[in-house]
Design an enzyme around this catalytic site. Structure first.
Site, PDB file in Angstrom:
ATOM      1  N   GLY A  67       3.584 -10.662   1.241  1.00  0.00           N
ATOM      2  CA  GLY A  67       2.457 -10.202   2.063  1.00  0.00           C
ATOM      3  C   GLY A  67       1.359 -11.241   1.924  1.00  0.00           C
ATOM      4  N   GLY A 117      -1.537 -11.247   3.685  1.00  0.00           N
ATOM      5  CA  GLY A 117      -2.715 -10.727   4.396  1.00  0.00           C
ATOM      6  C   GLY A 117      -3.968 -10.961   3.582  1.00  0.00           C
ATOM      7  N   ILE A 130       1.212  -3.210  -4.735  1.00  0.00           N
ATOM      8  CA  ILE A 130      -0.167  -2.834  -4.363  1.00  0.00           C
ATOM      9  C   ILE A 130      -0.162  -1.976  -3.084  1.00  0.00           C
ATOM     10  CG2 ILE A 130      -2.461  -3.715  -3.754  1.00  0.00           C
ATOM     11  CD1 ILE A 130      -2.010  -6.162  -5.373  1.00  0.00           C
ATOM     12  N   ARG A 187     -14.162   0.427 -10.265  1.00  0.00           N
ATOM     13  CA  ARG A 187     -15.143   1.079  -9.382  1.00  0.00           C
ATOM     14  C   ARG A 187     -16.010   2.048 -10.183  1.00  0.00           C
ATOM     15  NH1 ARG A 187     -10.849   1.642  -4.383  1.00  0.00           N
ATOM     16  NH2 ARG A 187     -11.441  -0.357  -3.436  1.00  0.00           N
ATOM     17  N   HIS A 201      -3.223   7.343  -7.062  1.00  0.00           N
ATOM     18  CA  HIS A 201      -4.246   6.559  -6.375  1.00  0.00           C
ATOM     19  C   HIS A 201      -4.550   7.231  -5.054  1.00  0.00           C
ATOM     20  CE1 HIS A 201      -6.578   3.176  -5.115  1.00  0.00           C
ATOM     21  NE2 HIS A 201      -5.789   2.923  -4.088  1.00  0.00           N
TER      22      HIS A 201
HETATM   23  O1  TXD Z   1      -5.398  -0.054  -5.135  1.00  0.00           O
HETATM   24  C1  TXD Z   1      -4.560  -0.346  -4.319  1.00  0.00           C
HETATM   25  N1  TXD Z   1      -3.270  -0.265  -4.623  1.00  0.00           N
HETATM   26  C2  TXD Z   1      -4.941  -0.806  -2.969  1.00  0.00           C
HETATM   27  C3  TXD Z   1      -3.926  -0.834  -1.953  1.00  0.00           C
HETATM   28  C4  TXD Z   1      -6.261  -1.217  -2.661  1.00  0.00           C
HETATM   29  C5  TXD Z   1      -6.550  -1.741  -1.416  1.00  0.00           C
HETATM   30  C6  TXD Z   1      -5.560  -1.895  -0.367  1.00  0.00           C
HETATM   31  N2  TXD Z   1      -4.285  -1.358  -0.688  1.00  0.00           N
HETATM   32  C7  TXD Z   1      -3.142  -1.574   0.191  1.00  0.00           C
HETATM   33  O2  TXD Z   1      -2.674  -2.899   0.038  1.00  0.00           O
HETATM   34  C8  TXD Z   1      -3.379  -1.447   1.684  1.00  0.00           C
HETATM   35  O3  TXD Z   1      -3.411  -0.099   2.077  1.00  0.00           O
HETATM   36  C9  TXD Z   1      -2.152  -2.165   2.213  1.00  0.00           C
HETATM   37  O4  TXD Z   1      -1.016  -1.289   2.189  1.00  0.00           O
HETATM   38  C10 TXD Z   1      -1.909  -3.282   1.181  1.00  0.00           C
HETATM   39  C11 TXD Z   1      -2.253  -4.667   1.648  1.00  0.00           C
HETATM   40  O5  TXD Z   1      -3.588  -4.730   2.031  1.00  0.00           O
HETATM   41  P1  TXD Z   1      -4.150  -6.010   2.852  1.00  0.00           P
HETATM   42  O6  TXD Z   1      -5.592  -5.772   3.081  1.00  0.00           O
HETATM   43  O7  TXD Z   1      -3.702  -7.273   2.213  1.00  0.00           O
HETATM   44  O8  TXD Z   1      -3.359  -5.795   4.221  1.00  0.00           O
HETATM   45  P2  TXD Z   1      -3.074  -6.858   5.384  1.00  0.00           P
HETATM   46  O9  TXD Z   1      -4.163  -7.870   5.447  1.00  0.00           O
HETATM   47  O10 TXD Z   1      -2.748  -6.041   6.584  1.00  0.00           O
HETATM   48  O11 TXD Z   1      -1.762  -7.621   4.878  1.00  0.00           O
HETATM   49  C12 TXD Z   1      -0.512  -7.052   4.880  1.00  0.00           C
HETATM   50  C13 TXD Z   1       0.470  -8.150   5.202  1.00  0.00           C
HETATM   51  C14 TXD Z   1       0.350  -8.699   6.623  1.00  0.00           C
HETATM   52  O12 TXD Z   1       0.135 -10.097   6.573  1.00  0.00           O
HETATM   53  C15 TXD Z   1       1.701  -8.353   7.283  1.00  0.00           C
HETATM   54  O13 TXD Z   1       2.166  -9.366   8.187  1.00  0.00           O
HETATM   55  C16 TXD Z   1       2.582  -8.274   6.059  1.00  0.00           C
HETATM   56  O14 TXD Z   1       1.808  -7.609   5.082  1.00  0.00           O
HETATM   57  N3  TXD Z   1       3.840  -7.545   6.259  1.00  0.00           N
HETATM   58  C17 TXD Z   1       4.983  -7.918   5.672  1.00  0.00           C
HETATM   59  N4  TXD Z   1       5.246  -8.918   4.813  1.00  0.00           N
HETATM   60  C18 TXD Z   1       6.513  -9.040   4.376  1.00  0.00           C
HETATM   61  N5  TXD Z   1       7.506  -8.214   4.773  1.00  0.00           N
HETATM   62  C19 TXD Z   1       7.283  -7.187   5.609  1.00  0.00           C
HETATM   63  N6  TXD Z   1       8.271  -6.368   5.978  1.00  0.00           N
HETATM   64  C20 TXD Z   1       5.971  -7.011   6.095  1.00  0.00           C
HETATM   65  N7  TXD Z   1       5.385  -6.113   6.948  1.00  0.00           N
HETATM   66  C21 TXD Z   1       4.085  -6.453   7.031  1.00  0.00           C
END
Ligand code: TXD
Length: 319
Positions: free
Chosen positions: A10, A12, A119, A152, A176
């Site tokens: 990931g 993102g 995460i 937090r 969580h």
């Molecule tokens: O405390 C905690 N655990 C958290 C969790 C705190 C904050 C955010 N939390 C969760 O982390 C949030 O609800 C998301 O489920 C994740 C990732 O958050 P982020 O802000 O990094 O999300 P993005 O920017 O949308 O990035 C997700 C990336 C994006 O680039 C997609 O193209 C990619 O995941 N993605 C994949 N990568 C690999 N393989 C697959 N199948 C895939 N699907 C989407």
């Protein structure tokens, strides 16, 4: 000694921040994986160019091929889809469960020796699913939430008491979600229990309750402000602390979503508990004494996690 390898599944907001933090700390070489073509490659190139300015040596690469995570020492998973307007929690669960299947299989095939930190939300269910799909031992798959939730809680308490965040030792148990359990009885300001500190500072019990509530909805508060995404700086730095504990065999006791079997009256569930992280992954789950009220709150939280797991198990057949 060869450099460690850190794979980030990931690329993102959290994935990119993780890569920057890991590179800056020279934790090892970094592979950013994503299904989106160009994003991990672009971020890897951009981040590599921080090296000369910040003075770090780390090879950062972007990829869409799981083969490139081969031999990773640590894998941190943020892959998935966040909730969009009109989507139910179950919709998100179903989509991210499929993502965990693909990621788990990728890890199983290419990095089965890694310490895996999940995460992706809904965290407690997704870390369970990732463990199932990867087939890795339970002590090598863990979820990040408690370090963030405790941070937090600590931030808000430090503001309230007007003391350094370094002196606040905050403690959050459970899943969580909105039912997480900030445990004030184990939260101290350099050893002084919160209740006593509140008396000293003239802070009312109801004000502490408000801080507990703000901690519980801490993620939502940021989503409400950002509008297009969720928190990423603090989640990333929290996962980095866990990765460092493993790579450095630090034996840190951190609140993490660990597999709990037997302790806390639980029978095989991933949920937020204090656990020791060292070179063997999760080396111990520490069971603390809780008041009846805290036990009741923890039960509400673990019931919510169990409900999500049931939904996962029902969906699993459709995958
Ligand atoms: O405390 C905690 N655990 C958290 C969790 C705190 C904050 C955010 N939390 C969760 O982390 C949030 O609800 C998301 O489920 C994740 C990732 O958050 P982020 O802000 O990094 O999300 P993005 O920017 O949308 O990035 C997700 C990336 C994006 O680039 C997609 O193209 C990619 O995941 N993605 C994949 N990568 C690999 N393989 C697959 N199948 C895939 N699907 C989407």
């Amino acid at each position: 000694m060869a450099r460690k390898k850190i794979a980030l599944i990931g690329a993102g907001m959290i994935g990119g921040t993780l890569a920057h933090l890991a590179a800056k700390a020279e934790m090892g070489d970094i592979v950013l994986f994503d299904i989106a073509e160009g994003i991990p490659q672009g971020k890897a190139l951009d981040l590599s160019q921080c090296g000369p300015v910040e003075g770090f040596d780390a090879k950062i690469t972007g990829t869409n091929d799981y083969a490139d995570i081969a031999g990773a020492d640590v894998v941190i998973v943020t892959a998935g889809v966040p909730r969009k307007p009109g989507m139910s929690r179950d919709d998100l669960l179903g989509i991210n469960l499929k993502v965990m299947k693909a990621v788990g299989e990728g890890i199983k095939a290419h990095a089965p020796e890694a310490f895996v930190i999940c995460i992706t939300n809904p965290l407690d269910a997704m870390v369970w699913a990732l463990r199932e799909f990867s087939g890795l031992p339970h002590n090598k798959v863990v979820g990040m939430a408690g370090v963030l939730d405790s941070a937090r809680f600590a931030t808000f308490l430090a503001w309230e008491f007007d003391v350094s965040v370094k002196d606040v030792n905050a403690f959050v148990l459970g899943g969580h979600g909105d039912t997480m359990v900030p445990v004030t009885s184990y939260t101290t300001i350099n050893g002084i229990p919160v209740k006593d500190m509140a008396k000293i500072k003239g802070v009312s019990e109801s004000r502490i309750d408000e801080i507990v509530q703000r901690t519980r909805s801490g993620g939502g508060e940021i989503v409400g402000l950002l509008k297009t995404g969720s928190a990423y700086y603090a989640p990333a730095t929290s996962a980095i602390a866990m990765a460092k504990a493993y790579l450095g065999d630090q034996k840190r006791m951190l609140p993490v979503a660990a597999y709990v079997e037997g302790k806390y009256g639980l029978d095989g569930l991933y949920v937020g508990v204090p656990a020791v992280i060292g070179a063997n992954g999760i080396e111990d789950v520490v069971e603390i004494e809780l008041s009846d009220e805290e036990k009741g709150n923890l039960k509400v939280s673990t019931d919510a996690v169990e409900e999500l797991l049931e939904a996962c198990k029902n969906l699993d057949g459709d995958l």
